[in-house]
Write a protein that holds these residues in place. Structure first.
Motif, PDB file in Angstrom:
ATOM      1  N   LEU A 130       0.834  -1.200   0.000  1.00 20.37           N
ATOM      2  CA  LEU A 130       0.000   0.000   0.000  1.00 20.37           C
ATOM      3  C   LEU A 130       0.869   1.251   0.000  1.00 20.37           C
ATOM      4  O   LEU A 130       0.617   2.203  -0.750  1.00 20.37           O
ATOM      5  N   MET A 131       1.908   1.259   0.826  1.00 21.71           N
ATOM      6  CA  MET A 131       2.804   2.409   0.855  1.00 21.71           C
ATOM      7  C   MET A 131       3.502   2.594  -0.486  1.00 21.71           C
ATOM      8  O   MET A 131       3.680   3.722  -0.960  1.00 21.71           O
ATOM      9  N   MET A 132       3.898   1.484  -1.115  1.00 20.85           N
ATOM     10  CA  MET A 132       4.532   1.579  -2.429  1.00 20.85           C
ATOM     11  C   MET A 132       3.556   2.133  -3.463  1.00 20.85           C
ATOM     12  O   MET A 132       3.917   2.979  -4.297  1.00 20.85           O
ATOM     13  N   ALA A 133       2.317   1.684  -3.410  1.00 20.49           N
ATOM     14  CA  ALA A 133       1.319   2.156  -4.370  1.00 20.49           C
ATOM     15  C   ALA A 133       1.036   3.643  -4.189  1.00 20.49           C
ATOM     16  O   ALA A 133       0.802   4.364  -5.165  1.00 20.49           O
ATOM     17  N   LEU A 134       1.066   4.119  -2.938  1.00 23.01           N
ATOM     18  CA  LEU A 134       0.798   5.532  -2.682  1.00 23.01           C
ATOM     19  C   LEU A 134       1.873   6.441  -3.275  1.00 23.01           C
ATOM     20  O   LEU A 134       1.632   7.631  -3.487  1.00 23.01           O
ATOM     21  N   LYS A 135       3.045   5.879  -3.541  1.00 19.27           N
ATOM     22  CA  LYS A 135       4.114   6.671  -4.159  1.00 19.27           C
ATOM     23  C   LYS A 135       3.846   6.942  -5.631  1.00 19.27           C
ATOM     24  O   LYS A 135       4.402   7.874  -6.208  1.00 19.27           O
ATOM     25  N   LEU A 136       3.048   6.091  -6.248  1.00 22.09           N
ATOM     26  CA  LEU A 136       2.926   6.090  -7.700  1.00 22.09           C
ATOM     27  C   LEU A 136       1.703   6.869  -8.150  1.00 22.09           C
ATOM     28  O   LEU A 136       0.635   6.789  -7.531  1.00 22.09           O
ATOM     29  N   VAL A 141       0.183   6.182 -10.951  1.00 22.16           N
ATOM     30  CA  VAL A 141      -0.661   5.051 -11.344  1.00 22.16           C
ATOM     31  C   VAL A 141      -0.117   3.826 -10.619  1.00 22.16           C
ATOM     32  O   VAL A 141       1.061   3.495 -10.746  1.00 22.16           O
ATOM     33  N   ALA A 142      -0.987   3.162  -9.845  1.00 18.36           N
ATOM     34  CA  ALA A 142      -0.550   2.010  -9.048  1.00 18.36           C
ATOM     35  C   ALA A 142      -0.335   0.809  -9.962  1.00 18.36           C
ATOM     36  O   ALA A 142      -1.297   0.218 -10.468  1.00 18.36           O
ATOM     37  N   ARG A 143       0.929   0.468 -10.177  1.00 20.38           N
ATOM     38  CA  ARG A 143       1.267  -0.727 -10.951  1.00 20.38           C
ATOM     39  C   ARG A 143       2.329  -1.491 -10.183  1.00 20.38           C
ATOM     40  O   ARG A 143       3.464  -1.032 -10.056  1.00 20.38           O
ATOM     41  N   LEU A 144       1.919  -2.644  -9.655  1.00 25.91           N
ATOM     42  CA  LEU A 144       2.811  -3.434  -8.815  1.00 25.91           C
ATOM     43  C   LEU A 144       2.757  -4.896  -9.206  1.00 25.91           C
ATOM     44  O   LEU A 144       1.697  -5.408  -9.578  1.00 25.91           O
ATOM     45  N   LEU A 145       3.904  -5.549  -9.091  1.00 25.99           N
ATOM     46  CA  LEU A 145       3.972  -7.008  -9.119  1.00 25.99           C
ATOM     47  C   LEU A 145       4.200  -7.448  -7.680  1.00 25.99           C
ATOM     48  O   LEU A 145       5.279  -7.236  -7.119  1.00 25.99           O
ATOM     49  N   ARG A 147      -4.274   3.152 -16.285  1.00 25.34           N
ATOM     50  CA  ARG A 147      -4.972   2.048 -15.626  1.00 25.34           C
ATOM     51  C   ARG A 147      -4.111   1.483 -14.497  1.00 25.34           C
ATOM     52  O   ARG A 147      -2.954   1.141 -14.681  1.00 25.34           O
ATOM     53  N   HIS A 148      -4.717   1.365 -13.322  1.00 26.74           N
ATOM     54  CA  HIS A 148      -4.042   0.769 -12.168  1.00 26.74           C
ATOM     55  C   HIS A 148      -4.054  -0.745 -12.338  1.00 26.74           C
ATOM     56  O   HIS A 148      -5.096  -1.342 -12.643  1.00 26.74           O
ATOM     57  N   LEU A 149      -2.902  -1.387 -12.096  1.00 33.88           N
ATOM     58  CA  LEU A 149      -2.765  -2.806 -12.381  1.00 33.88           C
ATOM     59  C   LEU A 149      -1.916  -3.466 -11.303  1.00 33.88           C
ATOM     60  O   LEU A 149      -0.758  -3.087 -11.090  1.00 33.88           O
ATOM     61  N   LEU A 150      -2.498  -4.439 -10.610  1.00 28.61           N
ATOM     62  CA  LEU A 150      -1.781  -5.225  -9.599  1.00 28.61           C
ATOM     63  C   LEU A 150      -1.696  -6.661 -10.079  1.00 28.61           C
ATOM     64  O   LEU A 150      -2.721  -7.300 -10.327  1.00 28.61           O
TER      65      LEU A 150
END
Length: 929
Positions: A109-115, A117-121, A257-260
């Protein structure tokens, strides 16, 4: 005359009642929520079309006509706090979570808040909590108003699991989109409208959506937020891409587009597939880490650190001091010896299989089919006589395609574990086989009727009896339906006092889940299941032991079986797994040597577990060679089969794969964020919204008031839903809750006990009902809570006026996108004597409600005190407004701290909406003596 402009948080009067204005979808429209309702009751009003004008309104303060006791005041304060869902703190999602996340689960969540557009693996190990981690990001994005639609894409067997998890843990009601359910969802929709337009929250089967026509429709109507579970199965392999990857590639082309992407095995040694996977989260990662000069490689590493989170369980236990999050895992092997007719039958089947294989000659197609058919048949024979009967009978049905047999042997197809548990038809069409097959079937039927003599079954019972006596709750995994059903019949006789269920692929997914959940009523339970349950239904709340009755020929399957039980949320201190095999079985021995022991050896040497290489021809040859050697195969047979270097090539490929995965993990492991950067704001927000203490206190008091008191036991409590008022009982029944439930307010309850947090349906429905009833007594079920009260207490030295407040705020986010949001919180302020300067705020003021009353006051005196306090309310206005402004400044600062901890992102300015709502008015008098 200009129309009045209303902003989020304002109170208006329309259609004969009061409403709170929410952020509106467009100009000329008002999105409003009833004053005493929830967001689910919101409506869109177009003021120009209303028969009566929409006017500003104010909230009526409490009066003496609705007195209540101290218990009522305490209940109203907690009900108000627990019913609010639009938190004002930096974690907007906190008010909606039905799970208490561990510190390490906040990192994504903290990593996504930096971005932007939330794109995480998110590539954490099995059982660490990827669903919770991704669900928290999704809930936060919804509550921040960043997205209003989403889709979860997952394998079909995980669809129902995701729907349940979203509802129970994140207060999100999503619809399942599968081949069986899509037609019903589409019924009644206009031909021009996609179901993904009509249903904003969906969980979609990858198998359903990958077809060309549906893929196009989904790509067109794709929501702005997408989660992909088991993402590694969507990228193909070094030989090529496939339909699932084409779909994800199209989704990822929209840069907004946000992509997890979720996977426990992001890097299986296939560098091409790994680069494709990373390329979906950011195009700069598609080229791999070794391209370009030193600066390019450094940029790649920095970019990857922004988008990849990958942790093993030891990383969590050591680096985050989270040993309590996982049980200790004890493993044991349980060999048995085949003897008598059971041993000779297996030898006869092997002789038959090799005869078929030799007869295939040099024709490569028939040779491959013979190899696959032999291995598939050996799997069934090694499972049980019942499975052997089924497989041998199916073999009489004739031809089977190689592509249909291969997944049965290795439990995988196209990169995904399969759940098929049907014994395969494996035959080459050859009349010479008929007599031999009929003889083997007759032998297998005879053995199936002699279960008491079966060495494998006898060994299981020898292991199971002491486990059950010690209180273990086992899941026994079998490979085939016939084995599971036969085993269930025996265990029902052997353990007549245990609740037992058999779950196989012959049942529809809903029925599988129902059978598992039905075991909850007993503390003495056994589940026999095929691998249809090794993914898709989490079993940690009901079971603590896994028995591999049949060896899986795919080590990933073993991990998945154990991961259903050994995962975040398991409350037993020890999880046991037991692996059974025939120590003199050529079949089990070959699988142990070639696959399972090799997998364990590679994992210990490299520190990572990776799937087998996809060169199945090498695996097949290695297994056949191992079987021959274990049976003492003669030189003629060895020469005839001519395995060549395939077995050595298979082992070399596997080791190379593991080394590649190890290098990737060690190079790019995420370790930047620490607990002290995350937890202060989180804990502050959870305390403000009401944590376990407040939930337990409210639930006990509310149930007592509603005539359905909580039955408290030593380590849990019993909630009797059927005793609740009709409307509450019906609403809970719609959520699948009825009868008596074993509950706990701790986030780590004992096995079989349900954790009840602030968004558990029972808590949420009671809090909403009681709070709404106090604000709108005409709509209350039963006697509504009063909003005023007077009592004596030794906690105050002079008369004290306490106001229970609902504060509303506007949150303005500024960054690449500016948004205006509404937030609320329940709080209090207290004044001494006739003074107008507060003596206590927030938690300190609310704590005065919890101080014990010391004596009663007659009714007339209470009425006079409330009337006098009501007349003083205007003098408190400036102090209340100053308090609201201070709270807004504090919340703004908390947002800044979180933004800084996350390393950047949008800033948030919090402003109060005045006047504040005075929900409760209480006068506390000092004790006279």
């Amino acid at each position: 005359m200009n129309a009045v402009v209303f902003a989020p948080g304002d109170m208006v009067r329309a259609r004969g009642r009061e409403w709170i204005v929410l952020p509106s979808p467009g100009e000329g429209m008002l999105n409003v929520r009833p004053l005493s309702g929830s967001d689910d009751d919101a409506q869109i009003i177009i003021p120009e079309l209303e028969s009566s004008p929409v006017e500003p309104a104010s909230f009526a303060a409490p009066t003496a006509d609705r007195l209540d006791t101290q218990d009522g005041a305490q209940l109203l304060a907690d009900a108000l706090r627990l019913s609010l869902r639009r938190g004002a703190g930096p974690f907007r999602s906190a008010a909606h979570l039905g799970v208490e996340p561990r510190a390490y689960q906040l990192v994504p969540l903290m990593m996504a808040l930096k971005l932007h557009v939330a794109r995480l693996l998110i590539a954490d190990d099995v059982g660490i909590g990827k669903t919770i981690e991704s669900g928290m990001i999704l809930r936060e994005w919804l509550d921040r108003g960043l997205v209003d639609r989403f889709a979860v894409l997952c394998p079909p067997h995980l669809v129902d699991q995701w729907v349940t998890e979203l509802a129970e843990k994140f207060d999100i009601d999503a619809v399942a989109v599968t081949a069986a359910k899509a037609r019903g969802l589409e019924r009644g929709l206009p031909t021009s409208q996609s179901l993904f337009d009509a249903y904003p929250f969906t969980v979609v089967s990858l198998d359903y959506i990958k077809a060309d026509s549906r893929r196009d429709e989904f790509a067109r109507a794709c929501p702005p937020f997408v989660i992909v579970d088991e993402a590694h199965s969507c990228v193909g392999n070094e030989r090529g891409k496939h339909q699932r990857y084409d779909l994800l590639e199209r989704i990822a082309t929209d840069p907004e587009r946000h992509l997890l992407l979720l996977t426990a095995t992001p890097h299986s040694g296939d560098v091409v597939a790994y680069d494709r996977l990373l390329g979906l989260v950011h195009k700069e990662l598609a080229g791999g880490p070794n391209g370009g000069d030193a600066n390019a490689r450094e940029r790649y590493a920095r970019r990857l650190a922004q988008h990849l989170i990958q942790r093993r369980r030891p990383d969590i236990q050591d680096g985050w001091d989270e040993r309590r999050a996982f049980a200790k895992h004890e493993t044991k092997e349980s060999p048995f010896t085949l003897n008598g007719d059971f041993a000779s039958f297996q030898e006869e089947v092997l002789d038959y299989c090799f005869t078929v294989t030799e007869r295939a000659g040099t024709d490569q197609r028939y040779r491959r089919l013979a190899f696959w058919g032999t291995l598939a048949l050996m799997r069934c024979v090694g499972s049980s006589p019942a499975a052997a009967v089924s497989a041998l009978s199916n073999r009489l049905s004739g031809m089977a395609e190689e592509g249909a047999i291969e997944p049965v042997v290795f439990d995988a197809e196209d990169g995904m574990l399969i759940e098929s548990d049907i014994e395969p038809a494996t035959a080459i069409e050859d009349s010479e086989e008929t007599a031999a097959l009929r003889a083997l079937i007759e032998r297998a039927q005879s053995l199936a009727s002699r279960t008491a003599q079966d060495p494998k079954l006898k060994q299981l019972l020898a292991e199971l009896r002491p486990l059950m006596q010690a209180g273990a709750k086992p899941v026994i995994f079998c490979r085939f339906i016939a084995t599971a059903e036969a085993l269930g019949e025996v265990l029902r006789v052997e353990f007549p006092k245990a609740a037992l269920a058999v779950v196989t692929g012959a049942l529809a997914p809903d029925e599988r889940r129902n059978r598992v959940e039905a075991l909850d009523v007993s503390n003495n339970r056994i589940l026999v299941a095929t691998d249809c349950l090794s993914e898709g239904i989490n079993l940690q709340s009901l079971f603590d032991t896994v028995i591999h009755y049949d060896l899986s020929w795919n080590p990933t399957r073993h991990q998945q079986r154990e991961g259903r039980v050994d995962r975040f949320g398991q409350q037993a201190p020890i999880v046991r797994s037991l692996m059974m095999y025939g120590e003199n079985s050529a079949i089990d021995g070959a699988v142990l040597d070639v696959i399972l022991r090799k997998a364990d050896e590679i994992r210990k040497a490299t520190g990572v577990a990776v799937p087998m290489p996809e060169d199945q021809e090498s695996v097949t040859s290695a297994l056949m060679q191992a079987v021959m050697l274990r049976r003492g195969g003669n030189a003629k047979s060895q020469l005839t089969f001519d395995f060549g270097p395939a077995a050595q090539r298979f082992e070399r490929q596997w080791r190379d794969t593991a080394e590649n995965a190890k290098a990737s993990r060690s190079r790019y492991a995420q370790g930047a964020l620490k607990p002290d950067e995350v937890l202060p704001e989180w804990n502050k927000m959870r305390a403000l919204n009401g944590g376990p203490t407040e939930v337990a206190r409210f639930t006990e008091r509310a149930l007592q008031r509603l005539g359905a008191p909580l039955e408290k036991l030593a380590d849990h409590a019993r909630l009797h839903i059927d005793f609740l008022p009709d409307a509450m009982r019906d609403r809970l029944g719609q959520r699948g809750l009825k009868g008596t439930r074993r509950i706990s307010f701790l986030d780590d309850p004992n096995p079989g006990v349900t954790h009840v947090g602030r968004v558990h349906p029972a808590v949420a429905i009671m809090a909403e009902t009681l709070a709404e009833g106090a604000l709108d007594p005409q709509a209350a079920e039963g006697k509504a809570l009063g909003r005023a009260g007077v009592w004596r207490t030794r906690a105050v030295a002079q008369m004290t006026t306490l106001l229970l407040l609902r504060l509303r705020y506007q949150l303005v986010t500024s960054g690449r996108t500016n948004r205006l949001l509404l937030a609320e919180e329940a709080t209090a302020v207290a004044f001494a004597g006739l003074g107008t300067e507060p003596i206590a705020f927030a938690d300190q003021a609310l704590a005065l409600l919890e101080q014990a009353a010391s004596s009663d006051i007659d009714t007339d005196a209470r009425l006079r005190q409330i009337d006098n306090a009501h007349s003083r309310l205007p003098s408190y206005t400036s102090a209340i407004e100053a308090f609201a402004q201070t709270r807004a400044e504090t919340l703004s600062y908390d947002h800044i701290r979180l933004t800084e901890a996350a390393g950047g992102g949008a800033t948030v300015k919090v402003s109060p909406v005045l006047p504040a709502d005075i929900i409760g008015l209480y006068v506390l008098l000092p004790e006279l003596n």
